[in-house]
Scaffold this motif. Sequence first.
Motif, mmCIF file in Angstrom:
data_model
loop_
_atom_site.group_PDB
_atom_site.id
_atom_site.type_symbol
_atom_site.label_atom_id
_atom_site.label_comp_id
_atom_site.label_asym_id
_atom_site.label_seq_id
_atom_site.Cartn_x
_atom_site.Cartn_y
_atom_site.Cartn_z
ATOM 1 N N THR A 352 55.573 50.396 44.975
ATOM 2 C CA THR A 352 55.847 51.011 46.376
ATOM 3 C C THR A 352 57.376 51.365 46.488
ATOM 4 O O THR A 352 58.311 50.438 46.525
ATOM 5 N N SER A 353 57.597 52.567 46.647
ATOM 6 C CA SER A 353 59.086 52.923 46.745
ATOM 7 C C SER A 353 59.674 52.595 48.090
ATOM 8 O O SER A 353 58.661 52.272 48.961
ATOM 9 N N ALA A 354 60.844 52.546 48.306
ATOM 10 C CA ALA A 354 61.299 52.389 49.720
ATOM 11 C C ALA A 354 61.027 52.972 50.711
ATOM 12 O O ALA A 354 60.652 52.678 51.798
ATOM 13 N N THR A 355 60.664 54.629 50.569
ATOM 14 C CA THR A 355 60.330 55.410 51.321
ATOM 15 C C THR A 355 58.939 55.157 51.599
ATOM 16 O O THR A 355 58.572 55.175 52.882
ATOM 17 N N VAL A 356 57.818 54.944 50.959
ATOM 18 C CA VAL A 356 56.673 54.694 51.200
ATOM 19 C C VAL A 356 56.438 53.523 51.944
ATOM 20 O O VAL A 356 55.631 53.491 52.956
ATOM 21 N N LEU A 357 57.269 52.322 51.346
ATOM 22 C CA LEU A 357 57.183 50.840 52.011
ATOM 23 C C LEU A 357 57.507 51.212 53.554
ATOM 24 O O LEU A 357 56.966 50.579 54.481
ATOM 25 N N SER A 358 58.673 51.945 53.670
ATOM 26 C CA SER A 358 59.026 52.223 55.154
ATOM 27 C C SER A 358 58.128 53.018 55.966
ATOM 28 O O SER A 358 58.055 52.309 57.237
ATOM 29 N N HIS A 359 57.400 53.768 55.665
ATOM 30 C CA HIS A 359 56.391 54.364 56.339
ATOM 31 C C HIS A 359 55.187 53.506 56.651
ATOM 32 O O HIS A 359 54.673 53.535 57.837
ATOM 33 N N LYS A 360 54.692 52.749 55.613
ATOM 34 C CA LYS A 360 53.882 51.662 55.680
ATOM 35 C C LYS A 360 54.058 50.787 56.994
ATOM 36 O O LYS A 360 53.201 50.328 57.693
ATOM 37 N N LEU A 361 55.306 50.302 57.002
ATOM 38 C CA LEU A 361 55.704 49.320 57.844
ATOM 39 C C LEU A 361 55.620 49.974 59.201
ATOM 40 O O LEU A 361 55.007 49.294 60.202
ATOM 41 N N MET A 362 56.061 51.327 59.363
ATOM 42 C CA MET A 362 55.966 52.115 60.841
ATOM 43 C C MET A 362 54.726 51.892 61.136
ATOM 44 O O MET A 362 54.413 51.813 62.494
ATOM 45 N N LEU A 363 53.617 52.340 60.253
ATOM 46 C CA LEU A 363 52.420 52.404 60.787
ATOM 47 C C LEU A 363 51.690 50.842 60.931
ATOM 48 O O LEU A 363 51.055 50.977 61.998
ATOM 49 N N TYR A 390 44.367 53.777 57.639
ATOM 50 C CA TYR A 390 45.542 54.522 58.421
ATOM 51 C C TYR A 390 45.314 55.962 57.730
ATOM 52 O O TYR A 390 45.952 56.509 56.850
ATOM 53 N N PRO A 391 44.320 56.637 58.430
ATOM 54 C CA PRO A 391 44.276 58.169 57.882
ATOM 55 C C PRO A 391 45.395 59.273 57.905
ATOM 56 O O PRO A 391 45.752 60.257 57.208
ATOM 57 N N THR A 392 46.164 58.812 59.064
ATOM 58 C CA THR A 392 47.606 59.754 58.941
ATOM 59 C C THR A 392 48.636 59.497 57.570
ATOM 60 O O THR A 392 49.394 60.097 57.547
ATOM 61 N N TYR A 393 48.150 58.177 56.967
ATOM 62 C CA TYR A 393 48.972 57.972 55.911
ATOM 63 C C TYR A 393 48.795 58.979 54.685
ATOM 64 O O TYR A 393 49.760 59.367 54.113
ATOM 65 N N ALA A 394 47.509 59.293 54.656
ATOM 66 C CA ALA A 394 47.219 60.339 53.607
ATOM 67 C C ALA A 394 47.789 61.613 53.859
ATOM 68 O O ALA A 394 48.158 62.310 52.875
ATOM 69 N N LYS A 395 47.595 62.043 55.173
ATOM 70 C CA LYS A 395 48.480 63.286 55.448
ATOM 71 C C LYS A 395 49.878 63.089 55.162
ATOM 72 O O LYS A 395 50.362 64.000 54.877
ATOM 73 N N TRP A 396 50.458 62.181 55.701
ATOM 74 C CA TRP A 396 51.977 62.061 55.212
ATOM 75 C C TRP A 396 52.300 61.975 53.733
ATOM 76 O O TRP A 396 53.127 62.667 53.435
ATOM 77 N N LEU A 397 51.435 61.494 53.011
ATOM 78 C CA LEU A 397 51.703 61.470 51.576
ATOM 79 C C LEU A 397 51.421 63.084 51.022
ATOM 80 O O LEU A 397 52.059 63.559 50.191
ATOM 81 N N ALA A 398 50.521 63.947 51.534
ATOM 82 C CA ALA A 398 50.078 65.154 51.135
ATOM 83 C C ALA A 398 51.332 66.134 51.724
ATOM 84 O O ALA A 398 51.431 67.186 51.189
ATOM 85 N N SER A 399 51.953 65.737 52.772
ATOM 86 C CA SER A 399 52.956 66.425 53.163
ATOM 87 C C SER A 399 54.132 66.673 52.362
ATOM 88 O O SER A 399 54.483 65.881 51.557
#
Length: 399
Positions: A352-363, A390-399
Amino acid sequence: MQAAITRDLSVRRAGTATRIPFGQTCCSIRKLPPTRIIRLHAEPASSGSKASESHRHASKLARVLNVSQTVLMIMVDQAPSVFHMEPDVMEVGLGLGMTIAAIADLLGLQTCQVPALLYAQPKILLQPDILKENFRNLGFMLGLPPSEISQMVIREPLVLSLSPEQAQQRMGSLCEALSCTPMQLSHAIAQWPELLLQESGSVSDWVHSTTACCEALLSSKVVSTLKANLGLITKEQQQEQQRQQAEEDKASKQLPPLLQDILRAKPSLMNIPGDIIASRLMHFYHKCHEAGSTRYTSIADVVRSLAAGPDSLAVTSCHLDRRASETASVIHLQNHTEYYEMLLSQPELLSTSATVLSHKLMLVDQSLVHEDTDAIALLKLGDVGFRKQYPTYAKWLAS
């Protein structure tokens, strides 16, 4: 006539031809070693043409099989009938035997993967049914469906070079070397098929080498005694160090079975020398000590935890240090060495990269406002589970 002889005469010795330089006379032959002179007069005139034909045949056969002539000769030594195959017939896919392309199509391989398989088992060219027999045997022996055996073969074609007897013998010796059941070994082989090609001695050597290196890195008796003799530490400090050393020696005795657990979990670590694995284990151990861990107080504790997430041993210590610094800044750790203690209990943090971890923590943080949720459990979810939560997580990854 003499000029023609001078130009074209060749002397054969040990399968090679030595051309007499232009300008020398026939009398120059007298200067050659006696063995060359005897061979020159003893060989019939037709032997040269036969040798040339054999050489051309070998060259063409090697080209069709996509192997070097050296490899071809080794194959012929194991299966002499291979040399009698006709390259022209093989090239168009006629006659007895199989072409490289046919074997590749049968096994779902790339053509560049086939020569290594032929080198290990040349008889496949003459008896293609060997492949089917070995394939069926692997499925029966490992208890895996044909689809998984196919995936294994694609990753490591050489497993099909093992006859049923060889494969069974290898399974028995590996079970003994790893102190595991056939079912446990089957899972390890499915993960890393090359394990089935390893000798049991190489597995034991890896475990012993890693253990010995860990013990050497843990040993501080000589340093402690030297410091005491030089007056750099007190007698009480020396006694405390000796007590710690005794505990570490006791812990190191537990390493061999724990290292076997690590190999079963990630057998591809055998590709990394034992001394490097030992240095990475010690890196974890010292980082946990720096963080003041009360959970990982011995090297055995560290190795036991890594058996559940051995991927951390497949990357360099420098990479882990960089990841620790990045993660520490995201989750606000007081000391980045705490990352190592977290990694031992939550190995999924490694991927888990720091960017992904940060977004997961926010959710997760947003969900905790509305409901009573276990944050750690959410973070330990894999990507698939987290996307469902968290469906929005998939959208964030795709963006």
